[in-house]
Design a protein around this motif. Structure first.
Motif, PDB file in Angstrom:
ATOM      1  N   THR A   1       3.101  11.415   1.109  1.00  0.00           N
ATOM      2  CA  THR A   1       3.125  10.181   1.591  1.00  0.00           C
ATOM      3  C   THR A   1       1.803   9.229   2.625  1.00  0.00           C
ATOM      4  N   ALA A   2       0.433  10.282   2.783  1.00  0.00           N
ATOM      5  CA  ALA A   2      -0.690   9.395   3.306  1.00  0.00           C
ATOM      6  C   ALA A   2      -0.800   8.626   2.307  1.00  0.00           C
ATOM      7  N   THR A   3      -1.854   7.472   2.824  1.00  0.00           N
ATOM      8  CA  THR A   3      -2.542   6.609   2.355  1.00  0.00           C
ATOM      9  C   THR A   3      -3.721   5.846   2.622  1.00  0.00           C
ATOM     10  N   ASP A   4      -4.112   5.675   1.670  1.00  0.00           N
ATOM     11  CA  ASP A   4      -5.690   6.248   1.429  1.00  0.00           C
ATOM     12  C   ASP A   4      -5.820   4.949   3.322  1.00  0.00           C
ATOM     13  N   GLU A   5      -7.268   4.382   3.246  1.00  0.00           N
ATOM     14  CA  GLU A   5      -7.573   3.466   4.458  1.00  0.00           C
ATOM     15  C   GLU A   5      -7.073   2.148   4.107  1.00  0.00           C
ATOM     16  N   VAL A   6      -6.778   1.863   5.162  1.00  0.00           N
ATOM     17  CA  VAL A   6      -5.927   0.430   5.107  1.00  0.00           C
ATOM     18  C   VAL A   6      -6.497  -0.345   4.571  1.00  0.00           C
TER      19      VAL A   6
ATOM     20  N   GLN B   1       1.273  -2.135  11.297  1.00  0.00           N
ATOM     21  CA  GLN B   1       2.115  -2.225   9.835  1.00  0.00           C
ATOM     22  C   GLN B   1       1.751  -0.898   8.653  1.00  0.00           C
ATOM     23  N   CYS B   2       0.857  -1.516   8.258  1.00  0.00           N
ATOM     24  CA  CYS B   2       0.397  -0.377   7.026  1.00  0.00           C
ATOM     25  C   CYS B   2       0.382   1.267   7.400  1.00  0.00           C
ATOM     26  N   VAL B   3      -0.198   1.720   8.863  1.00  0.00           N
ATOM     27  CA  VAL B   3       0.155   2.910   9.580  1.00  0.00           C
ATOM     28  C   VAL B   3       1.592   3.609   9.655  1.00  0.00           C
TER      29      VAL B   3
END
Length: 740
Positions: free
Chosen positions: A147-152, A398-400
């Motif tokens: 579920t990790a996202t790329d750079e914010v 919020q993204c994190v």
């Protein structure tokens, strides 16, 4: 509420909108004939789940238990896995057996999602990470990877903020009023001030004889009465608003003109007015419902004019005044809705900060900085760079936070599906996304309905199993000494079971507590008649209780009236007298304290004692019933109730009732009817605790009337002709009321 209304004059449109409110507001009548109110009465045309969903959208009310409570019932065994499976089988959810991953189906994923813990949050996650527990959990580690996202993404928070602002503004007039939007932005609810300002005026205008003060101008209507007295209090709640007294003084005399003018200033789009008035009325549903009921039932009042448009005119005016005051403190200038919409569209950073405070919990540092920036006067004076910097930092958090929450949700879902670390290692990001989307496909209302169906099924199966297992456990007695008929009220069920347990030769029956006798009743001490029948029935007959000795009856009536008169004088004297009130209160205090202690420590004894003392003072009188109608009496009707029942009507009512409960033979020597009621102190819903089948009143008179009918030789002869024989040695008796 339809588009065709737009071609009508505004007054007709307003009347149509008010008529629509009858479907969404409670029918809040003065409590006289009352049992209960179906809060979904305006949605009875819908299936139950759809009705609950409609009510939730309309009022925001929670229509199901919190999911954590259902899960607690599941953990306690109150809901079983089989119950949940049956709930899914009975639902209309499509594609439950569709394969998802390996041997898993959509049903498996949804079932696991219902059992996911609801208490997972940032604090628990932070604690587990600080303790190093999650670092050793391979399944959670894999969930973080999936579920990790790329750079914010930097700089796109403005787009998200604008979408959120547009969505919030779209709710005004449909789901929200302007007050709701401002509460979301500031945390301040102007409705609290509206309640304080209005409730004493509304109570005085709707009063039916209890209030000590009545507005001198109330004969002109609520709007005129409020306008005449508004601002005359020593410390009026709106005194700090600039020019408020002059503004009220120069209002148009016609409340409809005020309503139209204020709506236009508050929300210019006329298409939103019907929904806005609906939302406004629902913010104070009890008062709104009572105004509307009194408006539509003028004959049930005391002659005071009550018009729903008067009430709405005052509500809209206060909404506009208080919202303008709040926007003045919020932005530095009083603003209408369209101006406020433009203000935050141009100041997205400030909106994003305010919106974030209402959403996912911020870190302590960000929350402190945001609160400091929004402090009184600080938000208006803050420079754009302060808002911009804080908005960007909030967006990054919020993204994190979203990524971490997705990892937690996937982790709990995999645990519910009994995945091992090896199983989790083979998942792809697409697999994880598919599982999360399926788990999130049920909205809270659909989840609540599944839980409710499972909960009810468990109870239903337990009940049916117990009935089946115990059927025939106690054989019917060979000879019956008495047959007891009570109301099917739940408070009497225990009495019936206890009686049959200690007296096996007594057979009990449960029935609606009006015992098939729908009538108006006027007891010896009653000033007016009362309906003793289900609330949906309009009685056609009146039965009066009369003193056997007319002279003793007059003496009793005079003493009864004197007692009530002195009680009322004492009550009003302790409320209204400038000098008498404190003196009477002090003199009555010892007696009142003794009564309070007695009611607390020995309620049954004091209730019996008060009844004895009252009876001794008023002098008991032997009474009889005016039961049988005269031969030449006019036919009975709901519009013109007739005194008494004729012989044929009495036979029909006794026969129908006995056949309905299955008592048609093997009559005991004694048939005993119990009516019931309740006693209460300082409870405006007292009637809700009396007999529901008697419109919330005592059922004793119905029991007495039925027994009197069933004992009449003419009635027994009529029953015999219809094939129902009550032997001459059988006595039908009654107890007037059993109290709780």
């Amino acid at each position: 509420m339809e588009s065709a209304d737009n071609d009508l004059p505004i007054r007709q449109r307003l009347q149509h909108w008010v008529e629509h409110l009858t479907h969404v507001l409670p029918a809040q009548a003065p409590i006289r004939d009352f049992v209960h109110h179906n809060t979904l009465h305006g949605f009875q045309h819908l299936p139950f789940p759809e009705a609950l969903a409609a009510v939730h959208r309309l009022t925001g009310a929670a229509t199901y238990w919190p999911e954590a409570r259902f899960q607690a019932a599941y953990a306690a065994g109150r809901i079983s896995p089989a119950d949940l499976r049956e709930a899914f089988a009975d639902s209309a959810i499509e594609g439950l057996d569709a394969p998802v991953l390996r041997a898993l189906t959509r049903r498996d994923v949804l079932l696991a999602s219902l059992l996911m813990p609801t208490a997972q949050g940032e604090r628990r996650l932070d604690w587990n990470e600080r303790e190093g527990l999650l670092a050793r959990d391979k399944i959670f580690g894999r969930c973080r990877e999936l579920t990790a996202t790329d750079e914010v993404p930097a700089g796109i928070w403005q787009e998200s903020a604008m979408q959120n602002w547009i969505a919030l503004c779209a709710r005004v007039g449909n789901e929200w009023t302007l007050r709701s939007l401002l509460e979301h932005l500031t945390g301040e609810d102007v409705l609290e001030r509206v309640r304080t300002i209005l409730q004493r005026h509304m109570a005085a205008h709707l009063d039916l004889g209890v209030a000590a003060w009545r507005n001198p101008a109330q004969a002109e209507g609520f709007f005129a009465a409020w306008r005449a007295s508004a601002g005359l209090d020593v410390a009026w709640e709106l005194d700090e608003l600039p020019g408020i007294h002059d503004e009220i003084a120069y209002l148009p005399a016609d409340p409809v003109d005020v309503l139209v003018d204020e709506l236009a200033r508050l929300i210019p789009d006329e298409d939103l007015w019907p929904g806005y008035l609906e939302r406004l009325a629902l913010e104070l549903p009890g008062w709104s419902g009572m105004f509307l009921w009194r408006d539509q039932n003028p004959a049930r009042g005391d002659g005071t004019p009550v018009d729903m448009l008067d009430y709405l005119a005052v509500r809209v005016l206060l909404e506009r005044l208080l919202c303008e005051d709040l926007t003045r403190r919020l932005t530095g200038a009083a603003m209408e809705f369209d101006e406020l919409r433009g203000y935050f569209a141009a100041n997205l950073a400030e909106f994003h900060v305010r919106d974030a405070l209402q959403g996912v919990p911020l870190s302590e540092d960000l929350q402190h900085r945001a609160t400091h920036l929004l402090a009184s006067g600080e938000g208006i004076l803050a420079v754009d760079d302060d808002w911009q910097l804080l908005a960007e930092e909030i967006w990054q958090q919020q993204c994190v936070s979203d990524s971490r929450q997705r990892a937690v949700a996937l982790y709990e879902l995999l645990r519910g599906l009994e995945f091992t670390a090896g199983d989790a290692a083979t998942l792809t990001a697409e697999d994880a996304q598919s599982l999360l989307e399926i788990a999130a496909s049920l909205d809270p209302l659909a989840r609540g309905q599944l839980w409710l169906q499972a909960y009810e099924r468990h109870y239903r199966e337990e009940l049916f199993s117990a009935l089946t297992a115990n059927h025939g456990r106690h054989p019917a007695p060979g000879s019956v000494s008495a047959q007891v008929i009570m109301c099917m009220d739940d408070r009497e069920e225990g009495t019936r079971r206890h009686l049959e347990e200690i007296a096996p030769t007594v057979v009990t029956y449960g029935a609606a507590g009006f015992f098939g006798i729908a009538m108006y009743w006027q007891g010896l001490d009653d000033p007016t008649r009362s309906a003793l029948c289900p609330i949906v029935v309009r009685p056609e007959h009146l039965v009066r209780e009369q003193a056997c000795d007319a002279e003793l009856g007059e003496q009793h009536a005079q003493r009864h009236e004197n007692r009530l008169l002195w009680r009322e004088r004492l009550y009003q004297g302790t409320r209204n007298g400038v000098l008498a009130a404190p003196v009477l209160t002090a003199l009555a205090a010892p007696t009142a304290l003794l009564a309070l202690l007695s009611n607390t420590l020995a309620p049954a004894w004091i209730a019996d004692a008060v009844r004895r003392w009252r009876s001794q003072y008023e002098r008991p009188v032997t009474t009889r019933l005016q039961l049988t109608a005269e031969a030449a009496a006019a036919p009975a009707s709901a519009d013109m109730p007739r005194d008494g029942f004729d012989d044929k009507e009495q036979v029909e009512r006794v026969e129908n009732f006995l056949r309905s409960i299955g008592l048609t033979q093997n009559f005991a020597p004694l048939i005993l009817f119990f009516g019931h009621g309740s006693g209460s102190r300082n409870n405006p819903h007292l009637s809700a605790y009396d007999c529901g089948a008697c419109s919330g009143k005592h059922g004793g008179p119905n029991a007495r009337v039925f027994a009197a009918m069933a004992n009449r030789p003419a009635v027994r002869a009529g029953l015999l002709a219809r094939g129902l024989e009550i032997p001459s040695g059988v006595l039908v008796h009654c107890r007037r009321a059993q109290y709780w």
